[in-house]
Design a protein around this motif. Structure first.
Motif, PDB file in Angstrom:
ATOM      1  N   GLY A 222       0.791  -1.155   0.148  1.00 18.88           N
ATOM      2  CA  GLY A 222       0.097  -0.113  -0.041  1.00 18.88           C
ATOM      3  C   GLY A 222       0.864   1.132   0.216  1.00 18.88           C
ATOM      4  O   GLY A 222       1.918   1.355   0.035  1.00 18.88           O
TER       5      GLY A 222
ATOM      6  N   ASP B  69       0.533   2.228   4.744  1.00 19.93           N
ATOM      7  CA  ASP B  69       0.313   1.060   4.014  1.00 19.93           C
ATOM      8  C   ASP B  69      -1.091   0.794   3.557  1.00 19.93           C
ATOM      9  O   ASP B  69      -1.848  -0.195   3.259  1.00 19.93           O
ATOM     10  CB  ASP B  69       0.425  -0.138   4.910  1.00 19.93           C
ATOM     11  CG  ASP B  69       0.848  -1.348   4.078  1.00 19.93           C
ATOM     12  OD1 ASP B  69       1.254  -1.230   2.829  1.00 19.93           O
ATOM     13  OD2 ASP B  69       0.882  -2.436   4.368  1.00 19.93           O
ATOM     14  N   SER B  70      -1.814   1.935   3.143  1.00 21.41           N
ATOM     15  CA  SER B  70      -3.111   2.025   2.901  1.00 21.41           C
ATOM     16  C   SER B  70      -3.993   1.339   3.761  1.00 21.41           C
ATOM     17  O   SER B  70      -5.454   1.274   3.498  1.00 21.41           O
ATOM     18  CB  SER B  70      -3.409   1.524   1.369  1.00 21.41           C
ATOM     19  OG  SER B  70      -2.621   2.212   0.455  1.00 21.41           O
ATOM     20  N   ASP B  71      -3.497   1.128   4.826  1.00 26.86           N
ATOM     21  CA  ASP B  71      -4.503   0.275   5.995  1.00 26.86           C
ATOM     22  C   ASP B  71      -4.948   1.278   7.056  1.00 26.86           C
ATOM     23  O   ASP B  71      -6.170   1.040   7.872  1.00 26.86           O
ATOM     24  CB  ASP B  71      -3.767  -0.900   6.512  1.00 26.86           C
ATOM     25  CG  ASP B  71      -3.534  -2.088   5.520  1.00 26.86           C
ATOM     26  OD1 ASP B  71      -4.666  -2.289   4.433  1.00 26.86           O
ATOM     27  OD2 ASP B  71      -2.800  -2.768   5.499  1.00 26.86           O
TER      28      ASP B  71
ATOM     29  N   ARG C  13      -8.083   2.543  12.569  1.00 27.01           N
ATOM     30  CA  ARG C  13      -7.621   1.113  13.083  1.00 27.01           C
ATOM     31  C   ARG C  13      -6.424   1.515  14.357  1.00 27.01           C
ATOM     32  O   ARG C  13      -5.324   1.193  14.001  1.00 27.01           O
ATOM     33  CB  ARG C  13      -6.960   0.271  12.083  1.00 27.01           C
ATOM     34  CG  ARG C  13      -7.874  -0.231  11.089  1.00 27.01           C
ATOM     35  CD  ARG C  13      -7.377  -0.989   9.915  1.00 27.01           C
ATOM     36  NE  ARG C  13      -6.928  -2.205  10.395  1.00 27.01           N
ATOM     37  CZ  ARG C  13      -6.493  -3.396   9.693  1.00 27.01           C
ATOM     38  NH1 ARG C  13      -6.390  -3.154   8.286  1.00 27.01           N
ATOM     39  NH2 ARG C  13      -5.825  -4.292  10.011  1.00 27.01           N
TER      40      ARG C  13
ATOM     41  N   TYR D 141      -4.073  -1.405  15.272  1.00 26.79           N
ATOM     42  CA  TYR D 141      -3.293  -2.051  14.109  1.00 26.79           C
ATOM     43  C   TYR D 141      -1.922  -2.478  14.580  1.00 26.79           C
ATOM     44  O   TYR D 141      -1.452  -3.692  14.024  1.00 26.79           O
ATOM     45  CB  TYR D 141      -3.139  -1.110  12.913  1.00 26.79           C
ATOM     46  CG  TYR D 141      -2.591  -1.433  11.845  1.00 26.79           C
ATOM     47  CD1 TYR D 141      -3.217  -2.169  10.820  1.00 26.79           C
ATOM     48  CD2 TYR D 141      -1.184  -1.408  11.370  1.00 26.79           C
ATOM     49  CE1 TYR D 141      -2.574  -2.560   9.492  1.00 26.79           C
ATOM     50  CE2 TYR D 141      -0.661  -1.753  10.283  1.00 26.79           C
ATOM     51  CZ  TYR D 141      -1.152  -2.313   9.335  1.00 26.79           C
ATOM     52  OH  TYR D 141      -0.722  -2.526   8.290  1.00 26.79           O
TER      53      TYR D 141
ATOM     54  N   THR E 167     -15.323   1.359   6.022  1.00 29.32           N
ATOM     55  CA  THR E 167     -14.416   0.395   5.848  1.00 29.32           C
ATOM     56  C   THR E 167     -13.906   0.267   4.451  1.00 29.32           C
ATOM     57  O   THR E 167     -14.049  -0.853   3.850  1.00 29.32           O
ATOM     58  CB  THR E 167     -14.970  -1.001   6.496  1.00 29.32           C
ATOM     59  OG1 THR E 167     -16.211  -1.446   5.680  1.00 29.32           O
ATOM     60  CG2 THR E 167     -15.368  -0.972   8.023  1.00 29.32           C
TER      61      THR E 167
ATOM     62  N   PHE F 263      -9.006   0.576   0.539  1.00 27.25           N
ATOM     63  CA  PHE F 263      -7.915   1.490   0.593  1.00 27.25           C
ATOM     64  C   PHE F 263      -8.271   2.632   1.465  1.00 27.25           C
ATOM     65  O   PHE F 263      -9.023   3.285   1.069  1.00 27.25           O
ATOM     66  CB  PHE F 263      -7.559   1.823  -0.883  1.00 27.25           C
ATOM     67  CG  PHE F 263      -6.855   0.608  -1.350  1.00 27.25           C
ATOM     68  CD1 PHE F 263      -5.800  -0.028  -1.056  1.00 27.25           C
ATOM     69  CD2 PHE F 263      -7.574   0.328  -2.331  1.00 27.25           C
ATOM     70  CE1 PHE F 263      -5.300  -1.093  -1.910  1.00 27.25           C
ATOM     71  CE2 PHE F 263      -7.126  -0.822  -3.209  1.00 27.25           C
ATOM     72  CZ  PHE F 263      -6.227  -1.623  -2.817  1.00 27.25           C
TER      73      PHE F 263
END
Length: 374
Positions: A2, A94-96, A115, A118, A157, A160
């Motif tokens: 990501g 990381d695109s998360d 998140r 994470y 959610t 990306f």
């Protein structure tokens, strides 16, 4: 893989201009001992300021692109304090993970993270603190946007998090192109910008090269290996130059795993970072009897002198320069027999063998698994 990027969005209000923000950043930098770098000088730190919609300015800092949250928070807090305005620190990991931190006149007002757990478990209190309070953002929202719309954007959610950030940018009136990039991705954009190139007024100690004989210190290795008979053998070790410059080094491999014939070492490669790329600078076969000590010679490899310091969290130029003082050796061989043993790998400068660095590697070799018959 990501995306990773950071930026700071600064609210213009009716008094914050690009020139005012640049001047404020220069004042903050001066307090940290940084001055503008001349065109011919290498910069220790670089920042870019760009318009980000009618009501916002964006800051991109080379230093925060390493995901340095502390530096990112400081930049947002300092900017909002110096200009008596609001600033938002933006981080995408990381695109998360999307992290937004809202500062007003230097004080943290709110935090949102999609998140918060994470990187590991967090308490209910910590999750609540990172949940975001949309009403606190209401004064910053565009004319046709609502706090409820911001809450709904945060509740999504997406695959990306850049998609979530794009929705937030639209609600706040950020320029999408300016909020979904960081310093490292500016080369792919064309919007107008002002660049600040900064340099330490007093040159840092890490620029000073070390004198004396060559000396290696540990820079990482794999301490244990689990292998099976018939496997290829790969061993990696790294050293950092901490002494003076020199030329030539030897790689010595010995130990019970060789003596017992569990493995054999056949070839070595030396790798060094140059221009931020890993480059092969030497390769050699090992000499010596099977079942005994093995030596690979690199008589022509340049050993660069060490630097006066390699403190973590330095500028990108510091990290790149420090990387050129490190050597990485890859050893290749074969796994021959079952058993347990160890290897000792020594990297020694030819001009000063006592300045070498030794690595202990233990291994357990299992018999080759039997093939099943069907």
């Amino acid at each position: 893989m990501g995306s990773f990027f950071t930026n700071v969005q600064v609210f213009r209000g009716d008094h914050v201009t690009t020139d005012a923000l640049v001047a404020a950043l220069q004042e903050v930098a001066a307090a940290e001992g940084l001055v503008p770098a001349a065109a011919v000088e290498a910069a220790d730190r670089a920042l870019v300021v760009a318009p980000a919609g009618p009501r916002w300015l964006a800051i991109y800092d080379e230093r925060t692109e390493s995901q340095d949250v502390t530096a990112l928070e400081a930049l947002a807090a300092q900017s909002s304090r110096a200009l008596e305005t609001v600033a938002v620190a933006v981080l995408v990991h990381d695109s998360d993970v999307l992290e937004l931190r809202l500062y007003e006149r230097g004080a943290l007002v709110d935090r949102y993270c999609n998140r918060p757990d994470y990187f590991g478990k967090v308490s209910k209190k910590e999750k609540a603190a990172a949940a975001g309070h949309a009403d606190r953002w209401q004064p910053l929202l565009a004319a046709d946007a609502t706090a409820e719309a911001l809450r709904l954007a945060w509740a999504g959610t997406p695959l990306f998090v850049e998609d979530m950030l794009a929705k937030v940018a639209g609600l706040l009136g950020w320029g999408e192109g300016q909020s979904l990039v960081g310093y490292d991705s500016l080369a792919d954009t064309e919007f107008p910008r002002t660049t600040l190139r900064l340099r330490h007024a007093v040159r840092p100690v890490w620029e000073q090269e070390v004198a004396g004989p060559p000396l290696f210190v540990w820079n990482g290795h794999t301490p244990e290996l689990d292998l099976s008979v018939g496997d290829p053998l790969h061993v990696a070790c790294g050293v950092r130059s901490a002494g003076g410059s020199g030329r030539g080094l030897d790689v010595l491999v010995q130990g019970a795993a060789l003596d017992a014939g569990l493995v054999t070492i056949e070839h070595a490669e030396l790798v060094q970072m140059r221009d931020e790329q890993a480059c092969l600078i030497g390769d050699a076969d090992f000499a010596g009897p099977a079942g005994g000590d093995r030596v690979a010679h690199f008589p022509d490899v340049e050993i660069r002198s060490g630097l006066g310091g390699e403190a973590s969290g330095g500028s990108r130029r510091q990290e790149a320069e420090a990387a050129t003082r490190r050597l990485h050796v890859n050893l290749a061989g074969r796994v021959l027999a079952a058993g347990a043993g160890s290897l000792s790998v020594v990297l020694a400068p030819r001009e000063h063998p006592d300045g070498g660095c030794a690595f202990a590697i233990s291994m357990e070799v299992m018999p080759t698994p039997r093939r099943r018959r069907f």
